[in-house]
Motif scaffolding. Structure first.
Motif, short mmCIF file in Angstrom:
data_model
loop_
_atom_site.label_atom_id
_atom_site.label_comp_id
_atom_site.label_asym_id
_atom_site.label_seq_id
_atom_site.Cartn_x
_atom_site.Cartn_y
_atom_site.Cartn_z
N VAL A 166 33.30 63.51 -44.84
CA VAL A 166 33.46 64.25 -43.58
C VAL A 166 33.81 65.72 -43.84
O VAL A 166 33.05 66.62 -43.48
CB VAL A 166 34.54 63.59 -42.69
N ALA A 167 34.96 65.96 -44.47
CA ALA A 167 35.41 67.34 -44.67
C ALA A 167 34.43 68.13 -45.54
O ALA A 167 34.08 69.28 -45.21
CB ALA A 167 36.80 67.35 -45.29
N GLY A 168 33.99 67.53 -46.64
CA GLY A 168 33.08 68.23 -47.54
C GLY A 168 31.79 68.67 -46.86
O GLY A 168 31.43 69.87 -46.90
N PRO A 169 31.06 67.74 -46.24
CA PRO A 169 29.84 68.14 -45.53
C PRO A 169 30.09 69.15 -44.41
O PRO A 169 29.27 70.06 -44.20
CB PRO A 169 29.31 66.82 -44.98
N LEU A 181 28.91 64.95 -26.54
CA LEU A 181 29.57 65.90 -27.44
C LEU A 181 29.61 65.39 -28.88
O LEU A 181 29.60 66.17 -29.83
CB LEU A 181 31.01 66.16 -26.96
N VAL A 182 29.68 64.07 -29.02
CA VAL A 182 29.74 63.42 -30.34
C VAL A 182 28.63 62.37 -30.37
O VAL A 182 28.85 61.22 -29.98
CB VAL A 182 31.12 62.77 -30.57
N PRO A 183 27.44 62.74 -30.80
CA PRO A 183 26.29 61.83 -30.70
C PRO A 183 26.48 60.46 -31.36
O PRO A 183 26.01 59.45 -30.83
CB PRO A 183 25.17 62.63 -31.39
N ALA A 184 27.19 60.40 -32.49
CA ALA A 184 27.37 59.12 -33.17
C ALA A 184 28.17 58.13 -32.33
O ALA A 184 28.11 56.91 -32.57
CB ALA A 184 28.06 59.33 -34.51
N ALA A 185 28.90 58.62 -31.34
CA ALA A 185 29.68 57.74 -30.47
C ALA A 185 28.79 56.77 -29.70
O ALA A 185 29.22 55.69 -29.32
CB ALA A 185 30.53 58.55 -29.50
N ALA A 186 27.53 57.15 -29.50
CA ALA A 186 26.60 56.28 -28.79
C ALA A 186 26.28 55.03 -29.60
O ALA A 186 25.84 54.02 -29.03
CB ALA A 186 25.32 57.04 -28.47
N LEU A 219 34.18 72.29 -33.85
CA LEU A 219 34.37 71.76 -35.20
C LEU A 219 34.99 70.36 -35.15
O LEU A 219 34.66 69.50 -35.96
CB LEU A 219 35.23 72.70 -36.03
N ALA A 220 35.90 70.15 -34.20
CA ALA A 220 36.52 68.83 -34.04
C ALA A 220 35.45 67.79 -33.72
O ALA A 220 35.45 66.68 -34.28
CB ALA A 220 37.57 68.88 -32.94
N GLN A 221 34.54 68.13 -32.83
CA GLN A 221 33.47 67.20 -32.46
C GLN A 221 32.55 66.92 -33.64
O GLN A 221 32.12 65.78 -33.85
CB GLN A 221 32.69 67.77 -31.27
N MET A 222 32.26 67.94 -34.44
CA MET A 222 31.43 67.74 -35.63
C MET A 222 32.13 66.85 -36.64
O MET A 222 31.51 65.98 -37.27
CB MET A 222 31.09 69.10 -36.24
N PHE A 223 33.44 67.05 -36.82
CA PHE A 223 34.23 66.22 -37.73
C PHE A 223 34.16 64.76 -37.29
O PHE A 223 33.90 63.85 -38.10
CB PHE A 223 35.68 66.71 -37.74
N ILE A 224 34.39 64.51 -36.01
CA ILE A 224 34.39 63.14 -35.49
C ILE A 224 33.01 62.52 -35.61
O ILE A 224 32.86 61.34 -35.95
CB ILE A 224 34.90 63.11 -34.04
N ASP A 225 31.97 63.31 -35.36
CA ASP A 225 30.61 62.80 -35.46
C ASP A 225 30.31 62.33 -36.88
O ASP A 225 29.71 61.27 -37.09
CB ASP A 225 29.62 63.89 -35.03
N LEU A 226 30.73 63.11 -37.87
CA LEU A 226 30.55 62.70 -39.26
C LEU A 226 31.39 61.45 -39.58
O LEU A 226 30.94 60.57 -40.31
CB LEU A 226 30.95 63.84 -40.19
N ALA A 227 32.60 61.37 -39.03
CA ALA A 227 33.47 60.22 -39.28
C ALA A 227 32.88 58.93 -38.73
O ALA A 227 33.05 57.85 -39.32
CB ALA A 227 34.85 60.47 -38.68
N LEU A 228 32.19 59.03 -37.61
CA LEU A 228 31.59 57.85 -36.99
C LEU A 228 30.20 57.55 -37.52
O LEU A 228 29.62 56.51 -37.17
CB LEU A 228 31.51 58.04 -35.47
N GLY A 229 29.66 58.42 -38.34
CA GLY A 229 28.32 58.26 -38.86
C GLY A 229 28.17 57.09 -39.82
O GLY A 229 29.15 56.57 -40.36
N VAL A 230 26.94 56.70 -40.05
CA VAL A 230 26.66 55.53 -40.88
C VAL A 230 27.21 55.68 -42.30
O VAL A 230 27.79 54.73 -42.86
CB VAL A 230 25.14 55.26 -40.92
#
Length: 301
Positions: free
Chosen positions: A6-9, A67-72, A225-236
């Protein structure tokens, strides 16, 4: 894992610098309350019962797949208050010297187990879960604390209140501790180091559901940036790594695990449905009183 996936990407993509603030979820919740009008955090990890309360208090932003696409892709109904990050269950870590066969919750009340239990310090999800189980063994539920505390007290004062996982597992491996209610991912990740310890999700009642949540802090300095962080966290990628390396169940429905990997985690809505889901709003409202009762009636202080 969060730094790698998450943080690195995020830093590579945006040039931003991600700073992690260590501490418990209660510390983070207190910080959000104290900084309500001028928050310094953008993202906060909270547990299953803190997230809805934080949303109700206006401390976090409601989950939004726009706002966080991976949430879907998160299993339906799991984004409660914040975004569902991982799934674990409270089961029984046990000494094979005491229990040659995996125990059910009721087996903890056998005479030979009395005084040989270990508990995490209270207040904790482990303690709340054990009280809820004790209440059900007594024919009630967590909304009947008298039944819960009376039944749990039958197990005697614990052999150990542990702050170190290594400490309790070493004593359990030696047979000095019979069992402890523990969160699945933490124990399963350590089982290969302890031949004398097993872990089981009991069936009657089932294991207690514990869900970790990732929250966007309301009015934070960097909401995008918060939304991007969460999106990466929820990603596959992150969710798969959580399952493979930490034995924490994924919430993203698109994660595909091997049979061996899936056997170690809570992996589907059907498995979640089988878990014991507590009335957390009620439980949290009682915690101050229950802490006093735990110290007196369970620890004998």
């Amino acid at each position: 894992l969060l730094k790698e996936h998450v943080a690195g990407p995020l830093e590579a993509q945006t040039g931003a610098k991600v700073e992690f603030l260590l501490g418990g979820s209660g510390d983070r919740l207190s910080k959000m309350v104290a900084e309500r009008n001028n928050p310094t955090m953008d993202v906060s990890f909270q547990n299953i019962y803190e997230a809805p309360a934080a949303l109700k208090e206006g401390l976090v932003v409601a989950p939004d797949a726009a706002l966080v696409p991976a949430a879907a892709d998160v299993w339906a109904g799991m984004n409660d208050g914040c975004y569902a990050m991982s799934l674990v269950g409270l089961g029984i870590a046990y000494s094979k010297a005491v229990f040659p066969e995996a125990p059910e919750w009721a087996d903890l009340w056998k005479p030979e187990v009395k005084g040989k239990m270990a508990y995490a310090p209270y207040p904790s999800s482990e303690g709340d879960g054990m009280l809820a189980v004790a209440a059900r063994i007594a024919g009630a539920d967590e909304t009947n604390p008298d039944a819960a505390f009376s039944k749990l007290a039958e197990l005697g004062s614990p052999f150990l209140t542990y702050n170190s996982l290594d400490e309790v597992l070493t004593l359990m491996d030696a047979g000095e501790i019979a069992a402890a209610p523990m969160i699945s991912g933490y124990v399963i990740s350590n089982l290969e180091n302890y031949e004398g310890i097993g872990f089981v999700f009991p069936k009657n009642p089932g294991p207690v559901l514990v869900r970790d949540m990732v929250c966007q802090v309301a009015n934070s300095p960097e909401p995008e940036l918060a939304q991007m962080f969460i999106d990466l966290a929820l990603g596959v990628a992150t969710q798969t790594a959580y399952a493979q390396e930490l034995n924490f169940g994924p919430t993203n429905s698109k994660v595909v695990l091997t049979d061996e990997e899936a056997a170690k985690v809570i992996n589907t809505p059907e498995e979640v449905e089988s878990l014991l889901q507590l009335d957390w709003e009620y439980v949290i409202a009682q915690r101050s009183e229950w802490t006093d009762r735990w110290n007196k009636e369970i620890l004998g202080q």
